[in-house]
Design a protein around this motif. Structure first.
Motif, PDB file in Angstrom:
ATOM      1  N   SER A   5      14.205 -25.676 -29.857  1.00 13.41           N
ATOM      2  CA  SER A   5      15.122 -24.595 -29.489  1.00 13.41           C
ATOM      3  C   SER A   5      16.228 -25.078 -28.558  1.00 13.41           C
ATOM      4  O   SER A   5      17.192 -24.345 -28.301  1.00 13.41           O
ATOM      5  CB  SER A   5      14.350 -23.453 -28.813  1.00 13.41           C
ATOM      6  N   LEU A   6      16.114 -26.318 -28.070  1.00 14.16           N
ATOM      7  CA  LEU A   6      17.148 -26.871 -27.200  1.00 14.16           C
ATOM      8  C   LEU A   6      18.383 -27.289 -27.973  1.00 14.16           C
ATOM      9  O   LEU A   6      19.467 -27.420 -27.392  1.00 14.16           O
ATOM     10  CB  LEU A   6      16.598 -28.089 -26.443  1.00 14.16           C
ATOM     11  N   PHE A   7      18.231 -27.508 -29.288  1.00  8.00           N
ATOM     12  CA  PHE A   7      19.305 -28.139 -30.055  1.00  8.00           C
ATOM     13  C   PHE A   7      19.713 -27.294 -31.265  1.00  8.00           C
ATOM     14  O   PHE A   7      18.892 -26.588 -31.849  1.00  8.00           O
ATOM     15  CB  PHE A   7      18.856 -29.527 -30.523  1.00  8.00           C
ATOM     16  N   ASN A   8      20.984 -27.394 -31.619  1.00  5.78           N
ATOM     17  CA  ASN A   8      21.522 -26.711 -32.801  1.00  5.78           C
ATOM     18  C   ASN A   8      22.264 -27.703 -33.693  1.00  5.78           C
ATOM     19  O   ASN A   8      23.341 -27.407 -34.211  1.00  5.78           O
ATOM     20  CB  ASN A   8      22.443 -25.562 -32.378  1.00  5.78           C
ATOM     21  N   MET A  33      29.472 -19.762 -28.016  1.00  5.97           N
ATOM     22  CA  MET A  33      29.144 -20.800 -27.043  1.00  5.97           C
ATOM     23  C   MET A  33      29.092 -20.242 -25.624  1.00  5.97           C
ATOM     24  O   MET A  33      29.340 -20.955 -24.658  1.00  5.97           O
ATOM     25  CB  MET A  33      30.172 -21.926 -27.137  1.00  5.97           C
ATOM     26  N   GLY A  34      28.806 -18.930 -25.514  1.00  4.78           N
ATOM     27  CA  GLY A  34      28.726 -18.314 -24.204  1.00  4.78           C
ATOM     28  C   GLY A  34      30.034 -17.728 -23.729  1.00  4.78           C
ATOM     29  O   GLY A  34      30.123 -17.208 -22.619  1.00  4.78           O
ATOM     30  N   SER A  35      31.069 -17.803 -24.559  1.00  2.00           N
ATOM     31  CA  SER A  35      32.396 -17.303 -24.210  1.00  2.00           C
ATOM     32  C   SER A  35      33.023 -16.704 -25.461  1.00  2.00           C
ATOM     33  O   SER A  35      32.724 -17.139 -26.579  1.00  2.00           O
ATOM     34  CB  SER A  35      33.272 -18.455 -23.694  1.00  2.00           C
ATOM     35  N   PRO A  36      33.917 -15.710 -25.311  1.00  2.00           N
ATOM     36  CA  PRO A  36      34.611 -15.183 -26.497  1.00  2.00           C
ATOM     37  C   PRO A  36      35.576 -16.183 -27.107  1.00  2.00           C
ATOM     38  O   PRO A  36      36.045 -15.985 -28.232  1.00  2.00           O
ATOM     39  CB  PRO A  36      35.351 -13.947 -25.954  1.00  2.00           C
ATOM     40  N   ASN A  37      35.865 -17.261 -26.381  1.00  3.44           N
ATOM     41  CA  ASN A  37      36.782 -18.278 -26.882  1.00  3.44           C
ATOM     42  C   ASN A  37      36.053 -19.327 -27.709  1.00  3.44           C
ATOM     43  O   ASN A  37      34.901 -19.662 -27.444  1.00  3.44           O
ATOM     44  CB  ASN A  37      37.503 -18.969 -25.718  1.00  3.44           C
ATOM     45  N   VAL A  38      36.738 -19.868 -28.690  1.00  6.88           N
ATOM     46  CA  VAL A  38      36.189 -20.951 -29.501  1.00  6.88           C
ATOM     47  C   VAL A  38      36.058 -22.204 -28.639  1.00  6.88           C
ATOM     48  O   VAL A  38      36.962 -22.532 -27.861  1.00  6.88           O
ATOM     49  CB  VAL A  38      37.098 -21.227 -30.718  1.00  6.88           C
ATOM     50  N   PRO A 153      22.107 -23.879 -26.831  1.00  2.25           N
ATOM     51  CA  PRO A 153      21.646 -25.110 -27.482  1.00  2.25           C
ATOM     52  C   PRO A 153      22.818 -26.056 -27.748  1.00  2.25           C
ATOM     53  O   PRO A 153      23.968 -25.627 -27.908  1.00  2.25           O
ATOM     54  CB  PRO A 153      21.032 -24.604 -28.790  1.00  2.25           C
ATOM     55  N   THR A 154      22.550 -27.331 -27.792  1.00  5.06           N
ATOM     56  CA  THR A 154      23.577 -28.347 -28.019  1.00  5.06           C
ATOM     57  C   THR A 154      23.195 -29.199 -29.236  1.00  5.06           C
ATOM     58  O   THR A 154      22.019 -29.308 -29.576  1.00  5.06           O
ATOM     59  CB  THR A 154      23.718 -29.254 -26.786  1.00  5.06           C
ATOM     60  N   PRO A 155      24.171 -29.828 -29.889  1.00  2.00           N
ATOM     61  CA  PRO A 155      23.845 -30.645 -31.059  1.00  2.00           C
ATOM     62  C   PRO A 155      23.281 -32.018 -30.708  1.00  2.00           C
ATOM     63  O   PRO A 155      22.741 -32.704 -31.568  1.00  2.00           O
ATOM     64  CB  PRO A 155      25.196 -30.782 -31.770  1.00  2.00           C
ATOM     65  N   VAL A 156      23.420 -32.418 -29.450  1.00  2.06           N
ATOM     66  CA  VAL A 156      22.933 -33.727 -28.998  1.00  2.06           C
ATOM     67  C   VAL A 156      22.216 -33.561 -27.675  1.00  2.06           C
ATOM     68  O   VAL A 156      22.409 -32.577 -26.954  1.00  2.06           O
ATOM     69  CB  VAL A 156      24.090 -34.741 -28.838  1.00  2.06           C
ATOM     70  N   SER A 201      32.800 -34.783 -27.687  1.00  2.00           N
ATOM     71  CA  SER A 201      33.685 -35.377 -26.678  1.00  2.00           C
ATOM     72  C   SER A 201      34.247 -34.342 -25.709  1.00  2.00           C
ATOM     73  O   SER A 201      34.723 -34.702 -24.630  1.00  2.00           O
ATOM     74  CB  SER A 201      34.834 -36.124 -27.363  1.00  2.00           C
ATOM     75  N   ASP A 202      34.212 -33.064 -26.070  1.00  3.29           N
ATOM     76  CA  ASP A 202      34.744 -32.022 -25.194  1.00  3.29           C
ATOM     77  C   ASP A 202      33.685 -31.488 -24.238  1.00  3.29           C
ATOM     78  O   ASP A 202      33.962 -30.614 -23.425  1.00  3.29           O
ATOM     79  CB  ASP A 202      35.315 -30.871 -26.032  1.00  3.29           C
ATOM     80  N   TYR A 203      32.454 -31.994 -24.337  1.00  4.40           N
ATOM     81  CA  TYR A 203      31.400 -31.631 -23.391  1.00  4.40           C
ATOM     82  C   TYR A 203      31.532 -32.485 -22.136  1.00  4.40           C
ATOM     83  O   TYR A 203      31.323 -33.699 -22.177  1.00  4.40           O
ATOM     84  CB  TYR A 203      30.015 -31.913 -23.984  1.00  4.40           C
ATOM     85  N   GLY A 204      31.881 -31.893 -21.025  1.00  4.35           N
ATOM     86  CA  GLY A 204      31.708 -32.584 -19.753  1.00  4.35           C
ATOM     87  C   GLY A 204      32.801 -33.529 -19.323  1.00  4.35           C
ATOM     88  O   GLY A 204      32.818 -33.928 -18.153  1.00  4.35           O
TER      89      GLY A 204
END
Length: 287
Positions: A5-8, A33-38, A153-156, A201-204
């Motif tokens: 359940s941690l990953f998607n 992703m927790g926001s109305p924005n993409v 959840p995150t893909p990685v 790459s946009d994570y963090g």
């Protein structure tokens, strides 16, 4: 065994695969992703996938993108690819992403026929073995609920090579190092690995600019958003093998933060470099 359940991962791979709706025109879906924005990484990954479909015989070596408007995750995104040029060794593509007729994102990407050449690289920094570091995704899920930054959840998997959690970062420092790897084996589709890299790459990366100021992601005063994003691809890699993201922030001013990243495989080969500038604005909660 890690909690699935941690990953998607599969959900994100399915998002990156676009539907063709016309000549060099594609449509992609979004997810919450927790926001109305993409999520910005989704648009980067989908744009790269759209461009790469039109250049199957060459590999991407660079992409340069700008975020124009926030996207709505409830609406599909249309991607129009312009075949700017096909030369003897290089191909150039321009991608425009739109929702309801409004341009939200533009990207230029260059693809190259594979060839041998001179080779050198910036040496990989010292780092811990990722297998000895606890998963930050597991730690994130255990944190008290935060409506500003809910667990998603995150893909990685992410494993931070510093003290503290992935949201607060390496407080007081201008650098951070994070290992990442997909939790499952992925298909042998190089464009998919490259597109997933664009997504991840946009994570963090931009979060690094918050560290010197002790600002935590989810701070109610914080307005943060990507403005532009560049990736250079140097060597082949796989997203289901460990990659070290070594990131730094050389500057913040004018409500913007600038961050760079060098990405290495476990053998120390430099596989990609990144640059991103983003909005990091602090607002008075009373205003």
């Amino acid at each position: 065994m890690q909690d699935p359940s941690l990953f998607n991962t599969q959900e994100v791979l399915d998002l990156l695969k676009l539907e063709q709706i016309g000549a060099d025109c594609y449509r992609g879906q979004s997810h919450f992703m927790g926001s109305p924005n993409v999520f910005g990484g989704q648009v980067v990954g989908q744009s790269l996938y759209a461009a790469g479909i039109t250049v199957p015989e060459r590999r991407v070596h660079s992409l340069h993108s700008m975020f124009l408007l926030a996207g709505n995750f409830r609406l599909p995104i249309d991607y129009e690819v312009e075949r700017v040029r096909d030369g003897g060794s290089f191909s150039t593509r321009r991608v425009v992403a739109s929702q309801e007729g409004r341009r939200i994102f533009v990207m230029s990407a260059s693809f190259q026929q594979e060839e041998e050449g001179l080779s050198h690289q910036k040496a990989a920094p010292a780092s811990s073995d990722p297998e000895t570091i606890a998963s930050n995704i597991e730690e994130w899920k255990r944190l008290p609920p935060n409506p500003k930054r809910p667990f998603m959840p995150t893909p990685v998997d992410f494993r931070a090579d510093f003290q503290g959690d992935i949201l607060s970062g390496n407080d007081g420092k201008t650098t951070r190092q994070i290992w990442t790897r997909a939790p499952v084996a992925l298909p042998d589709d190089r464009l998919m690995h490259e597109s997933l890299f664009g997504y991840v790459s946009d994570y963090g990366l931009l979060w690094t600019a918050l560290q010197p100021h002790g600002i935590r992601v989810g701070d109610p005063r914080l307005q943060i958003a990507s403005l532009d994003h560049t990736i250079w691809f140097h060597r082949a890699f796989r997203m289901d093998e460990w990659l070290l993201f070594a990131m730094e922030t050389p500057n913040a001013s004018g409500g913007r933060g600038l961050c760079f990243g060098h990405v290495y495989n476990r053998q120390g080969a430099l596989v990609a470099s990144m640059a991103q500038e983003g909005l990091i604005r602090l607002r008075d909660k009373k205003s």
